[in-house]
Structures are given as structure tokens and as C-alpha cells.
Enzyme design. Structure first.
Site, PDB file in Angstrom:
ATOM      1  N   ARG A 109      34.069  78.132   4.459  1.00  0.00           N
ATOM      2  CA  ARG A 109      33.827  79.399   5.158  1.00  0.00           C
ATOM      3  C   ARG A 109      32.767  79.227   6.248  1.00  0.00           C
ATOM      4  NH1 ARG A 109      34.400  80.556  -0.374  1.00  0.00           N
ATOM      5  NH2 ARG A 109      36.170  81.914  -0.867  1.00  0.00           N
ATOM      6  N   ASP A 169      34.823  87.526  -5.887  1.00  0.00           N
ATOM      7  CA  ASP A 169      34.406  86.404  -6.721  1.00  0.00           C
ATOM      8  C   ASP A 169      34.140  86.884  -8.153  1.00  0.00           C
ATOM      9  OD1 ASP A 169      33.538  84.279  -4.379  1.00  0.00           O
ATOM     10  OD2 ASP A 169      33.052  86.340  -3.886  1.00  0.00           O
ATOM     11  N   ARG A 172      37.391  87.505  -9.918  1.00  0.00           N
ATOM     12  CA  ARG A 172      37.982  86.239 -10.362  1.00  0.00           C
ATOM     13  C   ARG A 172      37.263  85.724 -11.607  1.00  0.00           C
ATOM     14  NH1 ARG A 172      38.074  83.980  -4.150  1.00  0.00           N
ATOM     15  NH2 ARG A 172      40.213  84.578  -3.642  1.00  0.00           N
ATOM     16  N   HIS A 196      29.237  84.466  -0.657  1.00  0.00           N
ATOM     17  CA  HIS A 196      30.673  84.406  -0.938  1.00  0.00           C
ATOM     18  C   HIS A 196      31.133  83.044  -0.438  1.00  0.00           C
ATOM     19  CE1 HIS A 196      34.885  85.272  -1.269  1.00  0.00           C
ATOM     20  NE2 HIS A 196      35.077  85.249   0.048  1.00  0.00           N
TER      21      HIS A 196
END
Length: 325
Positions: A109, A169, A172, A196
């Protein structure tokens, strides 16, 4: 009566009545790629708003997505949806930014930062030209840094510039813990905080079901966290992009704002002396209501968790310094 304005009369004890009027609401989505279009479709199906506007540098793409969704309106509710331009931000309650370069297989990212920071410069200028009262909700990666960029370039107060943070997140994480314990993930209380991304932090010390601590072997912890952290890479390698779950996460944030819920969500927000961290956006549990981020909840971290959280903050701050905002 305008579209989306309904009167509900709730009967209370005796002859008392409470009349509440729900105001018309508008959400603008900038960027109609996989995340933006799926988020629009999710908001449409769940009838979260009365007006939904799609904006994209590729106007044909935005128009095509709007037409495709509009053709399904006979099967859904009364949401008014169209492809527009930045002037439509004027009356927006929430402006979701999902535009930018996508994360490629093998790319982190943070690798996206320079490309997307430049794109955001133009986007934010166009937003503030027409709107200074709404809430900016950032979904583009790296979301924490781009939320900080949006704050600095917009001049908005920090409570009204929010990133999707570690909400996905954490979802998950809860799902994988639920799989391990054979418990519905909605009953799992567990958090991922920080970036993140690769330096995100699992809070094992606070993971629980109905207040009862959850126990794991070291191997289970390692497997669950690695699967959480690497989930996006796995999905991107398999099908090219992630969009269903993040669309649901964005829908959850939008709902908490528009319905003034005061829900606790792990969004990315500007921190001020939070566990020794200041002047950076990170995902932490926050109370989200009509004002945006109303309050950041102060979590009690273990020594190891605190060290990792501060490391996550320092990593992002070093990347922000390179942008010379």
C-alpha cells in the site's frame, strides 16, 4: 415531500407521540472502479441514502455504472442515483474518495503513495470548491496517509476527515478467530489497530467473547494474524482486487454517520497523544456519529502491543515527511 423525506410517528406510553423527520441525504462517491462501484451498489441495495452521485475522471465509466444500477431501481427502493461532477458535492453529507491507482500484485500500500498523493491534490481542491460542511471518507490506499493528506489539503476539522482504517482488518481478524473457535464472528470482539497495512497490530490482550478472554497457542496466533494481514495480497493475487468486504465496511461507516448511531468503529482518525502517538492518522476504535469521529476510545495496550503500535505510527510519519505537505 421531497424524495427520501419520511415522517415516522412512534406511539409511546399513554397518548404521547414522538414525530421524527428524517432529512434527505446525499452521498457522493469519487472513483467508480471496483471499490467505488461496489460501494455504490451496496448503498443502493440497502437504501442508505436518498441521493447517490458517482464521479469519475472517466465520465463514460461513471455514466455506465449509473445507468446499470438505475435499470435495477424497479427491483429496489427509491434512491435517486446519477453520474455527476464536482458541483454535486455542494449538498453532500458524505463524500467517499475511492479514486486512485490500484494496488498491483506484489505491491504494498505504501508503494502506491506517490501516485495517489498527486491524484488527491486535484480531488480535494475540487471538493472544497463546492463543499465545506460535509464529511470526507477516504478509502484509497494507503488510506491512513491519504486521510492525513486530505486533512491538510481540505482544511476541514479532523473529525470530518475519516479513513476506512482497520475496520476491514478487524472484520477479517474476527472472521478468522470465529473460524478457529467455531463461533459466529459477530460474537467475536477483537481489534486490529494502527496502519491499514503491513505494520498493523492485533490486540490479542483484548480479544474476547461475552467478556471471556480467548486463548490461543502461539502457532494459532501467528497463523490467524498472518492470514489477516496478508488477506488483501491473497485476494489480489487470486482475482486482481478486493472490493466486496471494503464496500460493506464503508456502508457501515456511512450508516453510523447518517443515522447518528454513535457506533464504535475502527476507523482511521487524527491522533493526539494517543498512547504516545500524535499528528498521524491510524485505525483505532472511535465513536462515529453525525459529526464524524466524536471520540477516540483509549485502549489499554500490553507492553508489546504499545511498542508495535508506536512503530506503526513512526513508519507512517516517516512516509508523510517525504510528501512535504
Amino acid at each position: 415531500m421531497k424524495l427520501g423525506e419520511y415522517i415516522f410517528v412512534i406511539c409511546l406510553e399513554g397518548d404521547e407521540k414522538l414525530t421524527t423527520q428524517l432529512r434527505s441525504s446525499r452521498v457522493v462517491i469519487i472513483g467508480t472502479g471496483a471499490v467505488g462501484a461496489t460501494t455504490a451498489y451496496t448503498l443502493l441495495l440497502r437504501e442508505r441514502v436518498s441521493e447517490l452521485v458517482l464521479i469519475d475522471a472517466n465520465k463514460d465509466r461513471a455514466l455506465g455504472e449509473a445507468l446499470d444500477m438505475n435499470h435495477g431501481l424497479p427491483f429496489t427502493g427509491g434512491v435517486k442515483l446519477w453520474a455527476g461532477d464536482y458541483s454535486d458535492c455542494k449538498d453532500a453529507d458524505i463524500i467517499i474518495i475511492a479514486a486512485g491507482a490500484s494496488q498491483a500484485p506484489g505491491e504494498t500500500r505504501i508503494d502506491l503513495l506517490k501516485r495517489n498523493a498527486g491524484i488527491f491534490d486535484s480531488i480535494i481542491k475540487n471538493i472544497v470548491k463546492y463543499n465545506n460542511h460535509g464529511i470526507i471518507l477516504v478509502a484509497t490506499n494507503p488510506v491512513d496517509i491519504l486521510s492525513y493528506v486530505s486533512l491538510k489539503k481540505s482544511g476541514f476539522p479532523s473529525n470530518r476527515v475519516i479513513g476506512s482504517g482497520t475496520l476491514l482488518d478487524s472484520a477479517r481478524f474476527r472472521y478468522l478467530i470465529g473460524q478457529n473457535k467455531k463461533i459466529n464472528p459477530r460474537s467475536i470482539h477483537a481489534h486490529i489497530i494502527g496502519e491499514h497495512g503491513d505494520t498493523e497490530v492485533p490486540l490479542w490482550s483484548l480479544a474476547n467473547v461475552a467478556g471471556i478472554d480467548l486463548e490461543f497457542t502461539e502457532e494459532e496466533r501467528t497463523n490467524i494474524f498472518n492470514s489477516t494481514k496478508n488477506a488483501a495480497y491473497e485476494i489480489i493475487n487470486a482475482k486482481g482486487a478486493t472490493f466486496y468486504a471494503i464496500a460493506l465496511a464503508l456502508d457501515r461507516i456511512v450508516t453510523s454517520i447518517l443515522q447518528d448511531e454513535g457506533s464504535v468503529l475502527n476507523v482511521s482518525t487524527l491522533l493526539s497523544n494517543y498512547n504516545g502517538v500524535s499528528d498521524v492518522y491510524l485505525g483505532v476504535p472511535s465513536i462515529v456519529d453525525r459529526t464524524g469521529v466524536r471520540e477516540v476510545l483509549d485502549l489499554k495496550l500490553s507492553g508489546e502491543e504499545l511498542e508495535k503500535f508506536q512503530h506503526s505510527a513512526n513508519k507512517l510519519k516517516s512516509e508523510i515527511e517525504k510528501l512535504e505537505l
